[in-house]
Design a protein around this motif. Sequence first.
Motif, PDB file in Angstrom:
ATOM      1  N   GLY A 114       0.780  -1.228   0.000  1.00  0.00           N
ATOM      2  CA  GLY A 114       0.000   0.000   0.000  1.00  0.00           C
ATOM      3  C   GLY A 114       0.814   1.281   0.000  1.00  0.00           C
ATOM      4  O   GLY A 114       0.244   2.369  -0.054  1.00  0.00           O
ATOM      5  N   ALA A 115       2.145   1.164   0.040  1.00  0.00           N
ATOM      6  CA  ALA A 115       2.978   2.379   0.024  1.00  0.00           C
ATOM      7  C   ALA A 115       2.882   3.051  -1.342  1.00  0.00           C
ATOM      8  O   ALA A 115       2.648   2.403  -2.362  1.00  0.00           O
ATOM      9  N   LYS A 116       3.064   4.354  -1.349  1.00  0.00           N
ATOM     10  CA  LYS A 116       3.001   5.117  -2.594  1.00  0.00           C
ATOM     11  C   LYS A 116       4.189   4.790  -3.481  1.00  0.00           C
ATOM     12  O   LYS A 116       5.258   4.411  -3.012  1.00  0.00           O
ATOM     13  N   HIS A 117       3.983   4.972  -4.774  1.00  0.00           N
ATOM     14  CA  HIS A 117       5.069   4.830  -5.732  1.00  0.00           C
ATOM     15  C   HIS A 117       6.021   6.009  -5.575  1.00  0.00           C
ATOM     16  O   HIS A 117       5.622   7.091  -5.163  1.00  0.00           O
ATOM     17  N   LYS A 118       7.268   5.781  -5.880  1.00  0.00           N
ATOM     18  CA  LYS A 118       8.247   6.862  -5.958  1.00  0.00           C
ATOM     19  C   LYS A 118       8.517   7.073  -7.444  1.00  0.00           C
ATOM     20  O   LYS A 118       7.597   6.948  -8.249  1.00  0.00           O
ATOM     21  N   THR A 119       9.753   7.339  -7.810  1.00  0.00           N
ATOM     22  CA  THR A 119      10.112   7.435  -9.226  1.00  0.00           C
ATOM     23  C   THR A 119       9.794   6.120  -9.922  1.00  0.00           C
ATOM     24  O   THR A 119       9.347   6.094 -11.057  1.00  0.00           O
ATOM     25  N   GLY A 120      10.035   5.023  -9.219  1.00  0.00           N
ATOM     26  CA  GLY A 120       9.704   3.692  -9.714  1.00  0.00           C
ATOM     27  C   GLY A 120       8.504   3.153  -8.956  1.00  0.00           C
ATOM     28  O   GLY A 120       8.082   3.716  -7.941  1.00  0.00           O
ATOM     29  N   PRO A 121       7.953   2.037  -9.434  1.00  0.00           N
ATOM     30  CA  PRO A 121       6.756   1.483  -8.791  1.00  0.00           C
ATOM     31  C   PRO A 121       7.039   0.819  -7.446  1.00  0.00           C
ATOM     32  O   PRO A 121       8.160   0.403  -7.169  1.00  0.00           O
ATOM     33  N   ASN A 122       5.999   0.717  -6.631  1.00  0.00           N
ATOM     34  CA  ASN A 122       6.060  -0.067  -5.407  1.00  0.00           C
ATOM     35  C   ASN A 122       6.296  -1.521  -5.823  1.00  0.00           C
ATOM     36  O   ASN A 122       5.656  -2.021  -6.746  1.00  0.00           O
TER      37      ASN A 122
ATOM     38  N   LYS B  90       3.021  -9.885 -14.040  1.00  0.00           N
ATOM     39  CA  LYS B  90       3.499  -9.518 -15.379  1.00  0.00           C
ATOM     40  C   LYS B  90       4.143  -8.138 -15.348  1.00  0.00           C
ATOM     41  O   LYS B  90       3.756  -7.283 -14.546  1.00  0.00           O
ATOM     42  N   THR B  91       5.112  -7.928 -16.246  1.00  0.00           N
ATOM     43  CA  THR B  91       5.730  -6.608 -16.374  1.00  0.00           C
ATOM     44  C   THR B  91       4.647  -5.578 -16.671  1.00  0.00           C
ATOM     45  O   THR B  91       3.715  -5.834 -17.428  1.00  0.00           O
TER      46      THR B  91
ATOM     47  N   GLY C 208      -1.687   1.484 -10.433  1.00  0.00           N
ATOM     48  CA  GLY C 208      -1.482   2.889 -10.112  1.00  0.00           C
ATOM     49  C   GLY C 208      -0.147   3.480 -10.503  1.00  0.00           C
ATOM     50  O   GLY C 208       0.181   4.595 -10.110  1.00  0.00           O
ATOM     51  N   TYR C 209       0.655   2.766 -11.287  1.00  0.00           N
ATOM     52  CA  TYR C 209       1.940   3.297 -11.742  1.00  0.00           C
ATOM     53  C   TYR C 209       1.900   3.452 -13.257  1.00  0.00           C
ATOM     54  O   TYR C 209       1.351   2.616 -13.963  1.00  0.00           O
ATOM     55  N   ASP C 210       2.495   4.527 -13.756  1.00  0.00           N
ATOM     56  CA  ASP C 210       2.504   4.819 -15.190  1.00  0.00           C
ATOM     57  C   ASP C 210       3.700   4.140 -15.862  1.00  0.00           C
ATOM     58  O   ASP C 210       4.755   4.738 -16.027  1.00  0.00           O
ATOM     59  N   TYR C 211       3.533   2.876 -16.220  1.00  0.00           N
ATOM     60  CA  TYR C 211       4.585   2.112 -16.875  1.00  0.00           C
ATOM     61  C   TYR C 211       4.721   2.532 -18.337  1.00  0.00           C
ATOM     62  O   TYR C 211       3.746   2.941 -18.969  1.00  0.00           O
ATOM     63  N   THR C 212       5.922   2.367 -18.883  1.00  0.00           N
ATOM     64  CA  THR C 212       6.120   2.631 -20.306  1.00  0.00           C
ATOM     65  C   THR C 212       5.427   1.543 -21.123  1.00  0.00           C
ATOM     66  O   THR C 212       5.181   0.436 -20.634  1.00  0.00           O
ATOM     67  N   ALA C 213       5.154   1.864 -22.377  1.00  0.00           N
ATOM     68  CA  ALA C 213       4.571   0.873 -23.284  1.00  0.00           C
ATOM     69  C   ALA C 213       5.512  -0.320 -23.421  1.00  0.00           C
ATOM     70  O   ALA C 213       5.061  -1.469 -23.490  1.00  0.00           O
ATOM     71  N   ALA C 214       6.815  -0.063 -23.455  1.00  0.00           N
ATOM     72  CA  ALA C 214       7.799  -1.141 -23.580  1.00  0.00           C
ATOM     73  C   ALA C 214       7.698  -2.111 -22.403  1.00  0.00           C
ATOM     74  O   ALA C 214       7.767  -3.333 -22.585  1.00  0.00           O
TER      75      ALA C 214
ATOM     76  N   TYR D 259      17.304  -5.443 -21.304  1.00  0.00           N
ATOM     77  CA  TYR D 259      16.236  -6.433 -21.146  1.00  0.00           C
ATOM     78  C   TYR D 259      14.881  -5.876 -21.574  1.00  0.00           C
ATOM     79  O   TYR D 259      14.076  -6.579 -22.179  1.00  0.00           O
ATOM     80  N   ILE D 260      14.624  -4.614 -21.246  1.00  0.00           N
ATOM     81  CA  ILE D 260      13.380  -3.958 -21.668  1.00  0.00           C
ATOM     82  C   ILE D 260      13.755  -2.634 -22.344  1.00  0.00           C
ATOM     83  O   ILE D 260      13.755  -1.578 -21.705  1.00  0.00           O
ATOM     84  N   PRO D 261      14.111  -2.680 -23.648  1.00  0.00           N
ATOM     85  CA  PRO D 261      14.414  -1.431 -24.362  1.00  0.00           C
ATOM     86  C   PRO D 261      13.217  -0.492 -24.302  1.00  0.00           C
ATOM     87  O   PRO D 261      12.081  -0.908 -24.537  1.00  0.00           O
TER      88      PRO D 261
END
Length: 122
Positions: free
Chosen positions: A23-31, A39-40, A45-51, A74-76
């Motif tokens: 339940g902790a908030k995301h920082k620059t990266g996701p919790n 799955k990647t 609640g985190y804004d992941y890249t399309a990649a 690994y994830i361009p």
Amino acid sequence: MSAKAGAKIFKQRCDQCHTVEAGAKHKTGPNLNGFIGRKTGGGVGYDYTAANKKKGITWGPDTLDEYLTNPKKYIPGTKMVFAGLKKKKDRDSKLKINKFSIYSPAKILHLLFKNNFGCFAS
């Protein structure tokens, strides 16, 4: 290498961008709570890249080891700026924490931090 060493590496290299408590908030990266088995791009609640979303792998010890070696390879297209853990012993230390709970290593990290790295250390 020990789980204690893995927790130390996490604190030095990951903690500034990631939280681990449920339940902790995301920082620059996701919790990262409960990310093993997910799955990647699947965290809520985190804004992941399309990649990251398109990679389509399930996080586990093997995929995490490969990712931590060189995230951008690994994830361009990932927005993670971390260069990776080039030393196998460092990745193994971090991954050793997973042996205690394959489904929630973040909880194990939380317990290690909370208990000054005392519990589960080998």
